[in-house]
Design a protein around this motif. Structure first.
Motif, PDB file in Angstrom:
ATOM      1  N   GLY A 169       0.802  -1.217   0.000  1.00 44.72           N
ATOM      2  CA  GLY A 169       0.000   0.000   0.000  1.00 44.72           C
ATOM      3  C   GLY A 169       0.832   1.263   0.000  1.00 44.72           C
ATOM      4  O   GLY A 169       1.823   1.372  -0.712  1.00 44.72           O
ATOM      5  N   ASP A 170       0.440   2.208   0.847  1.00 49.79           N
ATOM      6  CA  ASP A 170       1.046   3.543   0.850  1.00 49.79           C
ATOM      7  C   ASP A 170       2.081   3.747   1.946  1.00 49.79           C
ATOM      8  O   ASP A 170       2.473   4.878   2.212  1.00 49.79           O
ATOM      9  CB  ASP A 170      -0.054   4.603   1.011  1.00 49.79           C
ATOM     10  CG  ASP A 170      -1.002   4.625  -0.166  1.00 49.79           C
ATOM     11  OD1 ASP A 170      -0.573   4.238  -1.273  1.00 49.79           O
ATOM     12  OD2 ASP A 170      -2.171   5.012   0.035  1.00 49.79           O
ATOM     13  N   ASP A 171       2.521   2.706   2.600  1.00 49.93           N
ATOM     14  CA  ASP A 171       3.465   2.833   3.713  1.00 49.93           C
ATOM     15  C   ASP A 171       4.893   2.991   3.177  1.00 49.93           C
ATOM     16  O   ASP A 171       5.775   2.184   3.456  1.00 49.93           O
ATOM     17  CB  ASP A 171       3.354   1.621   4.636  1.00 49.93           C
ATOM     18  CG  ASP A 171       3.993   1.865   5.987  1.00 49.93           C
ATOM     19  OD1 ASP A 171       4.491   2.990   6.223  1.00 49.93           O
ATOM     20  OD2 ASP A 171       3.996   0.936   6.801  1.00 49.93           O
ATOM     21  N   LEU A 172       5.118   4.056   2.392  1.00 51.10           N
ATOM     22  CA  LEU A 172       6.402   4.231   1.718  1.00 51.10           C
ATOM     23  C   LEU A 172       7.541   4.556   2.673  1.00 51.10           C
ATOM     24  O   LEU A 172       8.694   4.250   2.381  1.00 51.10           O
ATOM     25  CB  LEU A 172       6.290   5.281   0.621  1.00 51.10           C
ATOM     26  CG  LEU A 172       5.404   4.877  -0.557  1.00 51.10           C
ATOM     27  CD1 LEU A 172       5.382   5.960  -1.616  1.00 51.10           C
ATOM     28  CD2 LEU A 172       5.870   3.554  -1.156  1.00 51.10           C
ATOM     29  N   ASP A 173       7.261   5.164   3.822  1.00 56.94           N
ATOM     30  CA  ASP A 173       8.331   5.433   4.793  1.00 56.94           C
ATOM     31  C   ASP A 173       8.918   4.120   5.305  1.00 56.94           C
ATOM     32  O   ASP A 173      10.140   3.968   5.382  1.00 56.94           O
ATOM     33  CB  ASP A 173       7.827   6.279   5.959  1.00 56.94           C
ATOM     34  CG  ASP A 173       7.598   7.732   5.560  1.00 56.94           C
ATOM     35  OD1 ASP A 173       8.231   8.187   4.575  1.00 56.94           O
ATOM     36  OD2 ASP A 173       6.792   8.397   6.226  1.00 56.94           O
ATOM     37  N   ALA A 174       8.065   3.164   5.621  1.00 56.56           N
ATOM     38  CA  ALA A 174       8.545   1.858   6.079  1.00 56.56           C
ATOM     39  C   ALA A 174       9.270   1.140   4.951  1.00 56.56           C
ATOM     40  O   ALA A 174      10.299   0.479   5.175  1.00 56.56           O
ATOM     41  CB  ALA A 174       7.374   1.008   6.584  1.00 56.56           C
ATOM     42  N   VAL A 175       8.782   1.277   3.728  1.00 54.74           N
ATOM     43  CA  VAL A 175       9.440   0.649   2.576  1.00 54.74           C
ATOM     44  C   VAL A 175      10.832   1.244   2.385  1.00 54.74           C
ATOM     45  O   VAL A 175      11.804   0.511   2.172  1.00 54.74           O
ATOM     46  CB  VAL A 175       8.586   0.808   1.298  1.00 54.74           C
ATOM     47  CG1 VAL A 175       9.358   0.380   0.066  1.00 54.74           C
ATOM     48  CG2 VAL A 175       7.292   0.019   1.423  1.00 54.74           C
ATOM     49  N   ARG A 176      10.945   2.560   2.485  1.00 55.38           N
ATOM     50  CA  ARG A 176      12.262   3.213   2.346  1.00 55.38           C
ATOM     51  C   ARG A 176      13.223   2.730   3.433  1.00 55.38           C
ATOM     52  O   ARG A 176      14.393   2.475   3.163  1.00 55.38           O
ATOM     53  CB  ARG A 176      12.113   4.726   2.401  1.00 55.38           C
ATOM     54  CG  ARG A 176      11.600   5.329   1.127  1.00 55.38           C
ATOM     55  CD  ARG A 176      11.585   6.871   1.178  1.00 55.38           C
ATOM     56  NE  ARG A 176      10.949   7.386   0.000  1.00 55.38           N
ATOM     57  CZ  ARG A 176       9.652   7.726  -0.085  1.00 55.38           C
ATOM     58  NH1 ARG A 176       8.862   7.600   0.966  1.00 55.38           N
ATOM     59  NH2 ARG A 176       9.155   8.185  -1.217  1.00 55.38           N
ATOM     60  N   GLN A 177      12.750   2.620   4.660  1.00 55.71           N
ATOM     61  CA  GLN A 177      13.603   2.142   5.753  1.00 55.71           C
ATOM     62  C   GLN A 177      14.054   0.711   5.485  1.00 55.71           C
ATOM     63  O   GLN A 177      15.221   0.373   5.699  1.00 55.71           O
ATOM     64  CB  GLN A 177      12.868   2.216   7.088  1.00 55.71           C
ATOM     65  CG  GLN A 177      12.691   3.625   7.605  1.00 55.71           C
ATOM     66  CD  GLN A 177      11.923   3.655   8.914  1.00 55.71           C
ATOM     67  OE1 GLN A 177      11.151   2.757   9.234  1.00 55.71           O
ATOM     68  NE2 GLN A 177      12.129   4.716   9.681  1.00 55.71           N
ATOM     69  N   CYS A 178      13.142  -0.117   5.028  1.00 59.82           N
ATOM     70  CA  CYS A 178      13.477  -1.509   4.717  1.00 59.82           C
ATOM     71  C   CYS A 178      14.470  -1.575   3.563  1.00 59.82           C
ATOM     72  O   CYS A 178      15.449  -2.325   3.618  1.00 59.82           O
ATOM     73  CB  CYS A 178      12.201  -2.281   4.397  1.00 59.82           C
ATOM     74  SG  CYS A 178      12.471  -4.032   4.100  1.00 59.82           S
ATOM     75  N   ALA A 179      14.237  -0.778   2.516  1.00 62.27           N
ATOM     76  CA  ALA A 179      15.143  -0.756   1.361  1.00 62.27           C
ATOM     77  C   ALA A 179      16.532  -0.273   1.779  1.00 62.27           C
ATOM     78  O   ALA A 179      17.545  -0.818   1.325  1.00 62.27           O
ATOM     79  CB  ALA A 179      14.572   0.115   0.248  1.00 62.27           C
ATOM     80  N   ASP A 180      16.596   0.737   2.646  1.00 66.46           N
ATOM     81  CA  ASP A 180      17.889   1.228   3.139  1.00 66.46           C
ATOM     82  C   ASP A 180      18.617   0.125   3.909  1.00 66.46           C
ATOM     83  O   ASP A 180      19.819  -0.084   3.730  1.00 66.46           O
ATOM     84  CB  ASP A 180      17.704   2.454   4.034  1.00 66.46           C
ATOM     85  CG  ASP A 180      17.312   3.696   3.254  1.00 66.46           C
ATOM     86  OD1 ASP A 180      17.440   3.706   2.005  1.00 66.46           O
ATOM     87  OD2 ASP A 180      16.856   4.663   3.903  1.00 66.46           O
ATOM     88  N   LEU A 181      17.893  -0.562   4.771  1.00 67.28           N
ATOM     89  CA  LEU A 181      18.486  -1.653   5.545  1.00 67.28           C
ATOM     90  C   LEU A 181      19.015  -2.753   4.626  1.00 67.28           C
ATOM     91  O   LEU A 181      20.152  -3.220   4.770  1.00 67.28           O
ATOM     92  CB  LEU A 181      17.462  -2.225   6.520  1.00 67.28           C
ATOM     93  CG  LEU A 181      17.907  -3.459   7.311  1.00 67.28           C
ATOM     94  CD1 LEU A 181      18.955  -3.069   8.342  1.00 67.28           C
ATOM     95  CD2 LEU A 181      16.719  -4.128   7.961  1.00 67.28           C
ATOM     96  N   LEU A 182      18.211  -3.155   3.657  1.00 68.49           N
ATOM     97  CA  LEU A 182      18.622  -4.227   2.741  1.00 68.49           C
ATOM     98  C   LEU A 182      19.771  -3.782   1.840  1.00 68.49           C
ATOM     99  O   LEU A 182      20.660  -4.578   1.526  1.00 68.49           O
ATOM    100  CB  LEU A 182      17.435  -4.724   1.924  1.00 68.49           C
ATOM    101  CG  LEU A 182      16.363  -5.449   2.738  1.00 68.49           C
ATOM    102  CD1 LEU A 182      15.150  -5.750   1.871  1.00 68.49           C
ATOM    103  CD2 LEU A 182      16.909  -6.720   3.368  1.00 68.49           C
ATOM    104  N   SER A 183      19.784  -2.516   1.437  1.00 64.24           N
ATOM    105  CA  SER A 183      20.905  -1.996   0.640  1.00 64.24           C
ATOM    106  C   SER A 183      22.202  -2.038   1.433  1.00 64.24           C
ATOM    107  O   SER A 183      23.256  -2.409   0.912  1.00 64.24           O
ATOM    108  CB  SER A 183      20.626  -0.557   0.189  1.00 64.24           C
ATOM    109  OG  SER A 183      19.588  -0.530  -0.737  1.00 64.24           O
ATOM    110  N   ARG A 184      22.108  -1.639   2.693  1.00 63.86           N
ATOM    111  CA  ARG A 184      23.294  -1.685   3.563  1.00 63.86           C
ATOM    112  C   ARG A 184      23.792  -3.121   3.723  1.00 63.86           C
ATOM    113  O   ARG A 184      24.993  -3.397   3.651  1.00 63.86           O
ATOM    114  CB  ARG A 184      22.942  -1.079   4.926  1.00 63.86           C
ATOM    115  CG  ARG A 184      24.157  -0.750   5.755  1.00 63.86           C
ATOM    116  CD  ARG A 184      23.779   0.055   6.983  1.00 63.86           C
ATOM    117  NE  ARG A 184      23.266  -0.847   8.011  1.00 63.86           N
ATOM    118  CZ  ARG A 184      22.247  -0.570   8.798  1.00 63.86           C
ATOM    119  NH1 ARG A 184      21.600   0.569   8.714  1.00 63.86           N
ATOM    120  NH2 ARG A 184      21.877  -1.436   9.720  1.00 63.86           N
TER     121      ARG A 184
END
Length: 142
Positions: A120-135
């Motif tokens: 859905g629209d929970d893009l802040d959580a998605v960004r945090q998850c993507a940052d974590l996985l990128s790291r």
């Protein structure tokens, strides 16, 4: 409450399973989607992240044997996904082609549709998850 070790192991298990599920739902018969083996996918990921990488760097970053990387590169070159160019001396640089970029764009559009339906629209959580996985990815490929 699970232990810290259990939480990390659970995260690794979830990453593997979610990746498998996303891949299973990825349209590989769509126009511009070039079918690839798992090894070819790993190699293309590094080529996309590090254009101009040498085959030895690709092998190091993917943790694959050099012979397996060479086989994948030949296959990817035959599929029109990469271009190998000579560098100074006897070196080779590997670059994604326009077809590879189109292929990745089509896949990313499919992944976006799939994940937006689930998250859905929970893009802040998605960004945090993507940052974590990128790291995590940078650490594992360094």
């Amino acid at each position: 409450m699970p232990s810290d070790d259990a939480v990390l192991a659970d995260l690794a298990d979830l990453i593997l399973n979610v990746g498998r599920l996303v891949r299973a739902r990825t349209p590989d018969d769509a126009p511009h989607v070039v079918p690839m083996t798992e090894t070819e996918r790993q190699v293309m990921r590094v080529v996309d992240l590090y254009p101009g990488a040498a085959p030895s760097e690709i092998a190091r970053r993917t943790r694959l044997q050099r012979t397996n990387v060479s086989t994948a590169l030949r296959s990817l070159e035959g599929k029109g996904m990469i271009l190998r160019t000579a560098t100074d001396g006897r070196g080779v640089a590997v670059h994604p082609t326009e077809l590879a970029e189109t292929n990745l764009q089509v896949l990313r559009e499919g992944w976006t549709r799939e994940l937006s339906g689930a998250l859905g629209d929970d893009l802040d959580a998605v960004r945090q998850c993507a940052d974590l996985l990128s790291r995590l990815e940078r650490h594992l490929t360094s």
